[in-house]
Design a protein around this motif. Structure first.
Motif, PDB file in Angstrom:
ATOM      1  N   ALA A  32      48.316  30.979  48.017  1.00  0.00           N
ATOM      2  CA  ALA A  32      48.166  29.715  47.701  1.00  0.00           C
ATOM      3  C   ALA A  32      46.739  29.187  47.459  1.00  0.00           C
ATOM      4  CB  ALA A  32      48.813  28.710  48.750  1.00  0.00           C
ATOM      5  N   GLY A  33      46.233  28.758  46.606  1.00  0.00           N
ATOM      6  CA  GLY A  33      44.721  28.528  46.147  1.00  0.00           C
ATOM      7  C   GLY A  33      43.843  29.464  45.925  1.00  0.00           C
ATOM      8  N   ARG A  34      44.230  30.693  45.816  1.00  0.00           N
ATOM      9  CA  ARG A  34      43.470  31.749  45.738  1.00  0.00           C
ATOM     10  C   ARG A  34      43.573  32.444  44.211  1.00  0.00           C
ATOM     11  NH1 ARG A  34      40.877  33.689  50.094  1.00  0.00           N
ATOM     12  NH2 ARG A  34      41.686  33.243  52.006  1.00  0.00           N
ATOM     13  N   ALA A  35      42.615  32.967  43.672  1.00  0.00           N
ATOM     14  CA  ALA A  35      42.629  33.816  42.486  1.00  0.00           C
ATOM     15  C   ALA A  35      43.482  35.037  42.752  1.00  0.00           C
ATOM     16  CB  ALA A  35      41.235  34.249  41.870  1.00  0.00           C
ATOM     17  N   MET A  36      44.474  35.290  42.150  1.00  0.00           N
ATOM     18  CA  MET A  36      45.308  36.506  42.329  1.00  0.00           C
ATOM     19  C   MET A  36      45.219  37.390  41.114  1.00  0.00           C
ATOM     20  SD  MET A  36      46.596  35.855  45.345  1.00  0.00           S
ATOM     21  CE  MET A  36      48.019  37.023  45.472  1.00  0.00           C
ATOM     22  N   ARG A  37      45.366  38.810  41.446  1.00  0.00           N
ATOM     23  CA  ARG A  37      45.198  39.891  40.466  1.00  0.00           C
ATOM     24  C   ARG A  37      46.620  40.608  41.235  1.00  0.00           C
ATOM     25  NH1 ARG A  37      40.170  41.571  37.814  1.00  0.00           N
ATOM     26  NH2 ARG A  37      38.869  39.841  38.186  1.00  0.00           N
ATOM     27  N   GLY A  38      47.833  40.171  40.189  1.00  0.00           N
ATOM     28  CA  GLY A  38      49.314  41.082  40.754  1.00  0.00           C
ATOM     29  C   GLY A  38      49.466  40.430  42.108  1.00  0.00           C
ATOM     30  N   ASN A  39      49.671  41.134  43.243  1.00  0.00           N
ATOM     31  CA  ASN A  39      49.553  40.783  44.496  1.00  0.00           C
ATOM     32  C   ASN A  39      48.745  40.805  45.582  1.00  0.00           C
ATOM     33  OD1 ASN A  39      49.717  43.364  45.005  1.00  0.00           O
ATOM     34  ND2 ASN A  39      51.566  43.641  46.122  1.00  0.00           N
ATOM     35  N   GLN A  40      47.326  40.788  44.746  1.00  0.00           N
ATOM     36  CA  GLN A  40      46.191  41.106  45.662  1.00  0.00           C
ATOM     37  C   GLN A  40      45.311  39.640  45.409  1.00  0.00           C
ATOM     38  OE1 GLN A  40      44.238  44.752  45.214  1.00  0.00           O
ATOM     39  NE2 GLN A  40      46.089  45.660  44.753  1.00  0.00           N
ATOM     40  N   ALA A  41      44.916  39.161  46.441  1.00  0.00           N
ATOM     41  CA  ALA A  41      43.761  38.089  46.487  1.00  0.00           C
ATOM     42  C   ALA A  41      42.348  38.528  46.169  1.00  0.00           C
ATOM     43  CB  ALA A  41      43.772  37.165  47.764  1.00  0.00           C
ATOM     44  N   GLN A  42      41.779  37.880  45.132  1.00  0.00           N
ATOM     45  CA  GLN A  42      40.265  37.992  44.925  1.00  0.00           C
ATOM     46  C   GLN A  42      39.436  37.325  46.273  1.00  0.00           C
ATOM     47  OE1 GLN A  42      39.201  37.366  40.791  1.00  0.00           O
ATOM     48  NE2 GLN A  42      37.054  36.779  41.488  1.00  0.00           N
ATOM     49  N   ILE A  43      38.348  37.804  46.691  1.00  0.00           N
ATOM     50  CA  ILE A  43      37.518  37.434  47.525  1.00  0.00           C
ATOM     51  C   ILE A  43      36.149  37.492  47.226  1.00  0.00           C
ATOM     52  CG2 ILE A  43      39.328  37.702  49.333  1.00  0.00           C
ATOM     53  CD1 ILE A  43      37.292  39.913  50.274  1.00  0.00           C
ATOM     54  N   THR A  44      35.349  36.608  47.735  1.00  0.00           N
ATOM     55  CA  THR A  44      33.810  36.936  47.616  1.00  0.00           C
ATOM     56  C   THR A  44      33.438  37.237  48.797  1.00  0.00           C
ATOM     57  OG1 THR A  44      34.015  35.011  46.069  1.00  0.00           O
ATOM     58  CG2 THR A  44      31.734  35.405  47.180  1.00  0.00           C
ATOM     59  N   LEU A  45      32.406  38.417  48.738  1.00  0.00           N
ATOM     60  CA  LEU A  45      32.057  39.084  49.894  1.00  0.00           C
ATOM     61  C   LEU A  45      30.476  38.995  49.760  1.00  0.00           C
ATOM     62  CD1 LEU A  45      32.659  40.688  52.551  1.00  0.00           C
ATOM     63  CD2 LEU A  45      32.795  42.726  50.896  1.00  0.00           C
ATOM     64  N   THR A  46      29.648  38.722  50.921  1.00  0.00           N
ATOM     65  CA  THR A  46      28.343  38.898  50.875  1.00  0.00           C
ATOM     66  C   THR A  46      27.768  39.870  51.943  1.00  0.00           C
ATOM     67  OG1 THR A  46      28.162  36.357  50.195  1.00  0.00           O
ATOM     68  CG2 THR A  46      26.173  37.372  51.280  1.00  0.00           C
ATOM     69  N   MET A  47      26.769  40.643  51.704  1.00  0.00           N
ATOM     70  CA  MET A  47      26.352  41.614  52.448  1.00  0.00           C
ATOM     71  C   MET A  47      24.912  42.191  52.237  1.00  0.00           C
ATOM     72  SD  MET A  47      28.146  45.175  51.475  1.00  0.00           S
ATOM     73  CE  MET A  47      30.000  44.488  51.585  1.00  0.00           C
ATOM     74  N   PRO A  48      24.249  42.724  53.493  1.00  0.00           N
ATOM     75  CA  PRO A  48      23.050  42.930  53.125  1.00  0.00           C
ATOM     76  C   PRO A  48      22.715  44.136  52.086  1.00  0.00           C
ATOM     77  CG  PRO A  48      23.547  43.164  55.312  1.00  0.00           C
ATOM     78  CD  PRO A  48      24.635  42.680  54.490  1.00  0.00           C
ATOM     79  N   LEU A  49      21.884  44.137  51.190  1.00  0.00           N
ATOM     80  CA  LEU A  49      21.731  44.974  50.214  1.00  0.00           C
ATOM     81  C   LEU A  49      21.686  46.491  50.746  1.00  0.00           C
ATOM     82  CD1 LEU A  49      19.008  43.379  47.993  1.00  0.00           C
ATOM     83  CD2 LEU A  49      21.416  43.642  47.449  1.00  0.00           C
ATOM     84  N   ASP A  50      21.103  46.924  51.709  1.00  0.00           N
ATOM     85  CA  ASP A  50      20.887  48.268  52.308  1.00  0.00           C
ATOM     86  C   ASP A  50      22.357  48.625  52.640  1.00  0.00           C
ATOM     87  OD1 ASP A  50      21.234  46.366  54.608  1.00  0.00           O
ATOM     88  OD2 ASP A  50      20.094  47.970  55.671  1.00  0.00           O
ATOM     89  N   LEU A  51      23.136  47.749  53.193  1.00  0.00           N
ATOM     90  CA  LEU A  51      24.826  48.040  53.627  1.00  0.00           C
ATOM     91  C   LEU A  51      25.310  48.124  52.250  1.00  0.00           C
ATOM     92  CD1 LEU A  51      26.845  48.793  55.464  1.00  0.00           C
ATOM     93  CD2 LEU A  51      27.452  46.171  55.467  1.00  0.00           C
ATOM     94  N   LEU A  52      25.442  47.498  51.208  1.00  0.00           N
ATOM     95  CA  LEU A  52      25.815  47.640  49.957  1.00  0.00           C
ATOM     96  C   LEU A  52      25.615  48.932  49.212  1.00  0.00           C
ATOM     97  CD1 LEU A  52      27.605  46.419  47.553  1.00  0.00           C
ATOM     98  CD2 LEU A  52      25.477  45.315  46.746  1.00  0.00           C
ATOM     99  N   ALA A  53      24.150  49.399  49.283  1.00  0.00           N
ATOM    100  CA  ALA A  53      23.734  50.635  48.764  1.00  0.00           C
ATOM    101  C   ALA A  53      24.590  51.823  49.372  1.00  0.00           C
ATOM    102  CB  ALA A  53      22.209  50.871  48.925  1.00  0.00           C
ATOM    103  N   LYS A  54      24.402  51.753  50.718  1.00  0.00           N
ATOM    104  CA  LYS A  54      25.327  52.804  51.470  1.00  0.00           C
ATOM    105  C   LYS A  54      26.856  52.855  51.033  1.00  0.00           C
ATOM    106  CE  LYS A  54      22.280  52.749  55.342  1.00  0.00           C
ATOM    107  NZ  LYS A  54      21.915  52.579  56.887  1.00  0.00           N
ATOM    108  N   ALA A  55      27.213  51.654  50.864  1.00  0.00           N
ATOM    109  CA  ALA A  55      28.929  51.703  50.465  1.00  0.00           C
ATOM    110  C   ALA A  55      28.888  52.309  49.055  1.00  0.00           C
ATOM    111  CB  ALA A  55      29.456  50.058  50.373  1.00  0.00           C
ATOM    112  N   ASN A  56      28.252  51.996  48.207  1.00  0.00           N
ATOM    113  CA  ASN A  56      28.171  52.685  46.998  1.00  0.00           C
ATOM    114  C   ASN A  56      28.096  54.070  47.039  1.00  0.00           C
ATOM    115  OD1 ASN A  56      28.282  49.999  45.428  1.00  0.00           O
ATOM    116  ND2 ASN A  56      26.348  49.774  45.144  1.00  0.00           N
ATOM    117  N   ALA A  57      27.142  54.464  47.633  1.00  0.00           N
ATOM    118  CA  ALA A  57      26.844  55.952  47.895  1.00  0.00           C
ATOM    119  C   ALA A  57      28.160  56.716  48.365  1.00  0.00           C
ATOM    120  CB  ALA A  57      25.653  56.179  48.639  1.00  0.00           C
TER     121      ALA A  57
END
Length: 94
Positions: A32-57
């Protein structure tokens, strides 16, 4: 003569409540009150750039999308917590 409509000024609260993952107060239903894609809720996530780079790799090494990598990592973390809770229940530490 053309009539030009003045832009509506938004407050910070109005702007924040318009985010895809903003919760509507007083709603208990899942999604309720969320943007949905099928049965999954879309979220916003903020993280440090170095952690994002490691996750991408890591996602690239596994040949999966970044979103799939985050779902995999969160699923593994939740299952690990469940196992710790099960062990604590067996030991009587819960």
């Amino acid at each position: 003569m053309t009539i030009i409509k003045q832009p509506v000024k938004k407050t910070a609260d109005t702007f924040i409540s318009g985010a895809p993952d903003a919760q509507i107060v007083g709603t208990d239903a899942p999604g309720a009150g969320r943007a949905m894609r099928g049965n999954q809720a879309q979220i916003t996530l903020t993280m440090p750039l170095d952690l994002l780079a490691k996750a991408n790799a890591a996602a690239n090494r596994l040949s999966i999308s970044r979103a799939a990598f985050f779902k995999l990592a969160i699923t593994r973390a939740v299952h690990a917590e469940d196992r710790v809770d099960d062990i604590n229940d067996l030991k009587g530490w819960a």
